[in-house]
Motif scaffolding. Structure first.
Motif, PDB file in Angstrom:
ATOM      1  N   LEU A 128      69.020 118.627  59.917  1.00  0.00           N
ATOM      2  CA  LEU A 128      69.383 118.877  58.524  1.00  0.00           C
ATOM      3  C   LEU A 128      69.637 120.365  58.315  1.00  0.00           C
ATOM      4  CD1 LEU A 128      69.589 117.569  55.628  1.00  0.00           C
ATOM      5  CD2 LEU A 128      67.221 118.318  55.283  1.00  0.00           C
ATOM      6  N   GLU A 161      76.479 116.249  63.997  1.00  0.00           N
ATOM      7  CA  GLU A 161      75.813 115.040  63.511  1.00  0.00           C
ATOM      8  C   GLU A 161      74.745 115.354  62.467  1.00  0.00           C
ATOM      9  OE1 GLU A 161      74.352 112.925  66.869  1.00  0.00           O
ATOM     10  OE2 GLU A 161      76.353 112.518  67.684  1.00  0.00           O
ATOM     11  N   THR A 163      73.139 116.467  58.997  1.00  0.00           N
ATOM     12  CA  THR A 163      73.544 116.381  57.593  1.00  0.00           C
ATOM     13  C   THR A 163      73.441 117.752  56.943  1.00  0.00           C
ATOM     14  OG1 THR A 163      72.822 114.087  57.397  1.00  0.00           O
ATOM     15  CG2 THR A 163      72.983 115.338  55.352  1.00  0.00           C
ATOM     16  N   ASN A 180      80.309 117.684  59.595  1.00  0.00           N
ATOM     17  CA  ASN A 180      78.972 117.212  59.201  1.00  0.00           C
ATOM     18  C   ASN A 180      79.050 116.382  57.928  1.00  0.00           C
ATOM     19  OD1 ASN A 180      78.948 120.156  60.232  1.00  0.00           O
ATOM     20  ND2 ASN A 180      76.926 119.418  60.805  1.00  0.00           N
ATOM     21  N   PRO A 181      78.270 115.306  57.827  1.00  0.00           N
ATOM     22  CA  PRO A 181      78.151 114.616  56.543  1.00  0.00           C
ATOM     23  C   PRO A 181      77.461 115.523  55.532  1.00  0.00           C
ATOM     24  CG  PRO A 181      76.542 113.762  58.117  1.00  0.00           C
ATOM     25  CD  PRO A 181      77.446 114.686  58.881  1.00  0.00           C
ATOM     26  N   ARG A 182      77.845 115.422  54.255  1.00  0.00           N
ATOM     27  CA  ARG A 182      77.299 116.311  53.229  1.00  0.00           C
ATOM     28  C   ARG A 182      76.722 115.518  52.065  1.00  0.00           C
ATOM     29  NH1 ARG A 182      82.410 120.034  52.043  1.00  0.00           N
ATOM     30  NH2 ARG A 182      83.427 118.072  52.587  1.00  0.00           N
ATOM     31  N   HIS A 284      64.662 113.367  50.632  1.00  0.00           N
ATOM     32  CA  HIS A 284      65.478 112.982  51.792  1.00  0.00           C
ATOM     33  C   HIS A 284      64.603 112.398  52.900  1.00  0.00           C
ATOM     34  CE1 HIS A 284      68.889 113.189  54.571  1.00  0.00           C
ATOM     35  NE2 HIS A 284      68.106 113.789  55.441  1.00  0.00           N
TER      36      HIS A 284
END
Length: 447
Positions: A128, A161, A163, A180-182, A284
């Motif tokens: 993260l 990978e 987040t 990256n996913p956000r 999270h």
């Protein structure tokens, strides 16, 4: 290769023990030794950890501390770099100090300097990334805000990978696509009201069409519910949102995040952002609101972040300042004090502070004239610049006393006419002041 890992680790840990036992220091040197023996040691040391990286201009240190406190309510092994040793060798030293047990879920919450991020992610792959904000800061080192953001993106791209949990109120964090996913957090506590950012604000051009951004809500600087009237660029959907602001004082704040009420024991809107960020990280990872509340509620001041030091009979609040946006938030916070206060301004221009001190002219020192401050002390390497800036701001010349060195500053503080004193200092000035106070026995063990 394993033998090399083990040997480097053993030597690093031994040097760390020797330095801490006999010399009371050495936060980065053991990591430097271990890296010399094994350049890939960080990958080995961090392999069993869920690594969370916190980066951005303002708020890294307090946000990191709050995340650690929250995760400690749920998990037994949470490692961090509290000394601010956020270069590669400092991170290695942090892992060398770990004593976690096998079989437990282990976290490493690391504050990483923006310019150092890509150097660290070359060796470890965080799960993260936490992006706090990007403001103009130390331009001789970072350049403009877009250059700084690219440094951060380059670091994050080496762990595609992972987040990214970013401040959704900051337009720059929504300006570029990433591998990256956000997900985003932000403020959603006011009804929509059409407005513009202050004219002297960076980062308010649409990254798609260069039109000036409009806002339906602004918290401070360029943060808020932004949108472009000329194209489809707008604030992204918020996964975690602050929905209500309660009482805000110079020493604490109450607020609501996703229908849960929280309180922090530091003042300032900027620190509510830090708390919101930490709460979002807690959510999270599935930490309950009750435990998040406990983590946010601790009253242990972080180095230079509204820590209170008694000098003589004076209650002195030490606050780090390093750029115009952060400075303005600090000024807004201290002027909330219900008590009369004196002021100490310490300005250095070393590499860690930023050599260019022209940023003080973008700070709203004029707002200090709202309070009748009876006396001001100026100090540090660039005390003349600080004195002149305060005079231009409208603070009476006869109330300002320029101190030749920190010994003079410390000697003058007990003579100030108010019980409450605020000390605003740049980074190396904070370090030097705390060292002097330790030598004089006012701070014990540097604390």
């Amino acid at each position: 290769m394993k033998i090399r890992h083990y040997f480097a680790t053993a030597v690093g840990k031994t040097s760390q023990w020797l330095l801490q036992t006999f010399f009371k220091g050495g936060s980065s040197y053991p990591g430097k030794i271990a890296l010399t023996l094994d350049p890939n040691i960080l990958d080995y040391l961090a392999k069993d950890y869920e690594v969370i990286v916190v980066t951005g201009t303002n708020g890294k240190t307090l946000t990191t501390a709050l995340i650690v406190k929250i995760l400690q309510q749920e998990f037994d092994d949470v490692l961090t770099n509290p000394t601010g040793a956020n270069m590669v060798q400092g991170i290695v030293s942090t892992f060398l100090s770990a004593h976690g047990k096998k079989g437990r879920k282990k976290f490493a919450v690391l504050e990483i300097d923006e310019a150092s991020l890509s150097k660290v992610t070359r060796y470890i792959k965080p799960k993260l990334f936490v992006f706090t904000n990007i403001f103009r800061d130390q331009m001789d080192r970072y350049g403009e805000i877009y250059t700084t953001y690219q440094m951060i993106l380059d670091g994050a791209a080496q762990a595609p990978e992972a987040t990214i949990l970013a401040n959704g109120d900051s337009p720059i964090f929504n300006s570029k696509d990433t591998p990256n996913p956000r997900i985003y957090y932000g403020f959603n506590h006011q009804a929509d009201h059409e407005q513009f950012a202050h004219p002297n604000t960076d980062g308010v051009l649409c990254p798609h069409c260069q039109h000036i951004l409009h806002y339906k809500m602004i918290t401070y600087a360029n943060l808020g519910k932004y949108y472009c009237p000329n194209c489809d660029f707008k604030r992204p959907e918020l996964a975690y949102q602050l929905t209500q602001l309660g009482e805000m004082t110079n020493v604490s704040s109450v607020f609501t995040v996703d229908e849960e009420s929280y309180k922090i024991e530091v003042g300032g809107l900027y620190n509510i952002y830090n708390a919101l960020t930490a709460a979002a990280v807690g959510q999270h990872y599935g930490v309950s609101p009750e435990k998040i509340r406990l983590g946010l509620g601790y009253d242990e001041k972080v180095f230079g972040r509204q820590e209170v030091i008694t000098i003589g009979s004076k209650k002195c609040t030490l606050v780090l300042v390093k750029n115009p946006v952060g400075l303005n938030q600090v000024i807004d916070t201290i002027t909330l004090s219900p008590n009369d206060f004196s002021l100490v301004c310490l300005l250095n221009a070393n590499y860690a502070d930023g050599i260019d001190v022209s940023w003080i002219w973008d700070g709203s020192y004029e707002h200090l004239t709202k309070r009748a401050i009876p006396q001001v002390l100026t100090g540090g390497d660039r005390r003349e610049d600080m004195t002149f800036r305060l005079q231009v701001a409208g603070i009476a010349e006869e109330t300002i006393h320029e101190c030749a060195n920190l010994d003079d500053v410390i000697a003058q503080i007990p003579q100030l006419p108010t019980e409450e004193v605020y000390i605003l200092a740049t980074y190396t000035a904070v370090l030097q002041l705390r060292q002097k106070l330790t030598e004089k026995g006012i701070l014990k063990g540097g604390n």
